[in-house]
Motif scaffolding. Structure first.
Motif, PDB file in Angstrom:
ATOM      1  N   ARG A  12      -1.487   3.828  -7.367  1.00 40.25           N
ATOM      2  CA  ARG A  12      -2.766   3.317  -6.861  1.00 40.25           C
ATOM      3  C   ARG A  12      -3.666   2.809  -7.985  1.00 40.25           C
ATOM      4  O   ARG A  12      -4.452   1.873  -7.778  1.00 40.25           O
ATOM      5  N   ALA A  13      -3.570   3.374  -9.168  1.00 38.80           N
ATOM      6  CA  ALA A  13      -4.417   2.954 -10.291  1.00 38.80           C
ATOM      7  C   ALA A  13      -3.907   1.687 -10.969  1.00 38.80           C
ATOM      8  O   ALA A  13      -4.665   1.021 -11.669  1.00 38.80           O
ATOM      9  N   ARG A  75      11.310  10.038  14.068  1.00 37.21           N
ATOM     10  CA  ARG A  75      10.461  10.161  15.254  1.00 37.21           C
ATOM     11  C   ARG A  75       9.475   9.006  15.384  1.00 37.21           C
ATOM     12  O   ARG A  75       8.958   8.750  16.460  1.00 37.21           O
ATOM     13  N   ALA A  76       9.185   8.330  14.271  1.00 40.77           N
ATOM     14  CA  ALA A  76       8.121   7.318  14.253  1.00 40.77           C
ATOM     15  C   ALA A  76       8.648   5.929  14.621  1.00 40.77           C
ATOM     16  O   ALA A  76       9.760   5.566  14.252  1.00 40.77           O
ATOM     17  N   GLN A  77       7.828   5.187  15.335  1.00 37.36           N
ATOM     18  CA  GLN A  77       8.127   3.776  15.576  1.00 37.36           C
ATOM     19  C   GLN A  77       7.466   2.909  14.504  1.00 37.36           C
ATOM     20  O   GLN A  77       7.999   1.878  14.128  1.00 37.36           O
ATOM     21  N   HIS A  78       6.294   3.372  14.059  1.00 40.83           N
ATOM     22  CA  HIS A  78       5.521   2.646  13.053  1.00 40.83           C
ATOM     23  C   HIS A  78       4.979   3.631  12.037  1.00 40.83           C
ATOM     24  O   HIS A  78       4.705   4.782  12.382  1.00 40.83           O
ATOM     25  N   VAL A  79       4.816   3.178  10.814  1.00 39.52           N
ATOM     26  CA  VAL A  79       4.201   3.979   9.758  1.00 39.52           C
ATOM     27  C   VAL A  79       3.303   3.080   8.935  1.00 39.52           C
ATOM     28  O   VAL A  79       3.398   1.859   8.993  1.00 39.52           O
ATOM     29  N   GLN A  80       2.451   3.722   8.162  1.00 47.38           N
ATOM     30  CA  GLN A  80       1.655   2.995   7.175  1.00 47.38           C
ATOM     31  C   GLN A  80       2.430   3.033   5.860  1.00 47.38           C
ATOM     32  O   GLN A  80       2.971   4.080   5.490  1.00 47.38           O
ATOM     33  N   ILE A  81       2.472   1.905   5.177  1.00 43.86           N
ATOM     34  CA  ILE A  81       3.054   1.867   3.841  1.00 43.86           C
ATOM     35  C   ILE A  81       2.071   1.157   2.917  1.00 43.86           C
ATOM     36  O   ILE A  81       1.267   0.346   3.358  1.00 43.86           O
ATOM     37  N   GLU A  82       2.151   1.496   1.648  1.00 46.52           N
ATOM     38  CA  GLU A  82       1.385   0.819   0.609  1.00 46.52           C
ATOM     39  C   GLU A  82       2.402   0.167  -0.306  1.00 46.52           C
ATOM     40  O   GLU A  82       3.345   0.815  -0.767  1.00 46.52           O
ATOM     41  N   PRO A  87      -4.549  -6.933  -4.979  1.00 41.72           N
ATOM     42  CA  PRO A  87      -4.511  -5.473  -4.959  1.00 41.72           C
ATOM     43  C   PRO A  87      -3.308  -4.952  -4.163  1.00 41.72           C
ATOM     44  O   PRO A  87      -2.593  -5.718  -3.505  1.00 41.72           O
ATOM     45  N   ILE A  88      -3.132  -3.643  -4.192  1.00 45.59           N
ATOM     46  CA  ILE A  88      -2.116  -2.983  -3.376  1.00 45.59           C
ATOM     47  C   ILE A  88      -2.396  -3.331  -1.920  1.00 45.59           C
ATOM     48  O   ILE A  88      -3.546  -3.383  -1.496  1.00 45.59           O
ATOM     49  N   ARG A  89      -1.337  -3.587  -1.167  1.00 50.06           N
ATOM     50  CA  ARG A  89      -1.498  -3.895   0.257  1.00 50.06           C
ATOM     51  C   ARG A  89      -1.093  -2.688   1.096  1.00 50.06           C
ATOM     52  O   ARG A  89      -0.060  -2.070   0.831  1.00 50.06           O
ATOM     53  N   ALA A  90      -1.898  -2.381   2.074  1.00 54.63           N
ATOM     54  CA  ALA A  90      -1.567  -1.344   3.053  1.00 54.63           C
ATOM     55  C   ALA A  90      -1.130  -2.068   4.321  1.00 54.63           C
ATOM     56  O   ALA A  90      -1.836  -2.948   4.811  1.00 54.63           O
ATOM     57  N   LEU A  91       0.037  -1.717   4.821  1.00 54.35           N
ATOM     58  CA  LEU A  91       0.609  -2.381   5.984  1.00 54.35           C
ATOM     59  C   LEU A  91       0.985  -1.371   7.050  1.00 54.35           C
ATOM     60  O   LEU A  91       1.404  -0.256   6.735  1.00 54.35           O
ATOM     61  N   THR A  92       0.870  -1.787   8.292  1.00 49.13           N
ATOM     62  CA  THR A  92       1.509  -1.058   9.373  1.00 49.13           C
ATOM     63  C   THR A  92       2.886  -1.667   9.499  1.00 49.13           C
ATOM     64  O   THR A  92       3.037  -2.888   9.587  1.00 49.13           O
ATOM     65  N   ALA A  93       3.907  -0.830   9.483  1.00 42.34           N
ATOM     66  CA  ALA A  93       5.280  -1.333   9.472  1.00 42.34           C
ATOM     67  C   ALA A  93       6.101  -0.663  10.560  1.00 42.34           C
ATOM     68  O   ALA A  93       5.954   0.538  10.811  1.00 42.34           O
ATOM     69  N   ALA A  94       6.959  -1.450  11.174  1.00 40.61           N
ATOM     70  CA  ALA A  94       7.957  -0.888  12.077  1.00 40.61           C
ATOM     71  C   ALA A  94       9.005  -0.205  11.212  1.00 40.61           C
ATOM     72  O   ALA A  94       9.344  -0.699  10.136  1.00 40.61           O
ATOM     73  N   VAL A  95       9.517   0.921  11.676  1.00 41.63           N
ATOM     74  CA  VAL A  95      10.512   1.662  10.908  1.00 41.63           C
ATOM     75  C   VAL A  95      11.814   1.695  11.699  1.00 41.63           C
ATOM     76  O   VAL A  95      11.813   1.905  12.907  1.00 41.63           O
ATOM     77  N   SER A  96      12.901   1.435  11.006  1.00 41.94           N
ATOM     78  CA  SER A  96      14.222   1.545  11.623  1.00 41.94           C
ATOM     79  C   SER A  96      15.186   2.133  10.602  1.00 41.94           C
ATOM     80  O   SER A  96      15.053   1.918   9.403  1.00 41.94           O
ATOM     81  N   GLU A  97      16.147   2.878  11.104  1.00 37.77           N
ATOM     82  CA  GLU A  97      17.182   3.454  10.253  1.00 37.77           C
ATOM     83  C   GLU A  97      18.395   2.538  10.303  1.00 37.77           C
ATOM     84  O   GLU A  97      18.841   2.159  11.390  1.00 37.77           O
TER      85      GLU A  97
END
Length: 138
Positions: A12-13, A75-82, A87-97
């Motif tokens: 983050r820094a 268990r999650a369909q979506h997560v937050q990722i950085e 600057p660093i971007r924060a995204l809502t992302a779909a998650v799949s295995e």
């Protein structure tokens, strides 16, 4: 301070670049993994950005057991990722295995990315490492 928190703070820094305490460069993402109790755990993970998605592997440094966060991602369909950037971007992302054969192909990419991943196979007692893909919705 634990190592993961040190990595998160450095990420983050420095706009997502981490070279201390380990050399990741700009290959990390921070994943906000939902827990059963409704809280979340922030996990710094080495990643490969490919085909408009961020891929992470649940290697647990070669442990024979999956890291606890695997179950939260399943268990999650979506997560937050950085993700790294200025600057660093924060995204809502779909998650799949990833499933075979895509998982095996991505595992080969991880081993090419860092030889340490190949070493993990020696201590994992045959565990197949799950690989997840995050695709941005934002």
């Amino acid at each position: 301070m634990d190592v993961n928190q040190q990595i998160i703070d450095t990420f983050r820094a420095n706009n997502g670049e981490v070279n201390e305490p380990m050399r990741f460069g700009r290959s990390l993402v921070l994943v906000h993994v939902p827990k059963k109790d409704g809280t979340e755990r922030v996990v710094p993970l080495a990643s490969i950005h490919l085909d408009n998605g961020w891929h992470v592997v649940a290697s647990a440094a070669g442990s024979p057991k999956h890291p606890a966060w695997v179950y939260g991602l399943r268990r999650a369909q979506h997560v937050q990722i950085e993700v790294p950037g200025e600057p660093i971007r924060a995204l809502t992302a779909a998650v799949s295995e990833l499933e075979e054969p895509a998982r095996a192909a991505m595992w080969e990419r991880f081993k090419a990315f860092s030889p340490g991943f190949a070493e993990y196979e020696k201590t994992s007692e045959g565990r197949v490492f799950p690989i997840f893909r995050f695709s941005g919705l934002d």
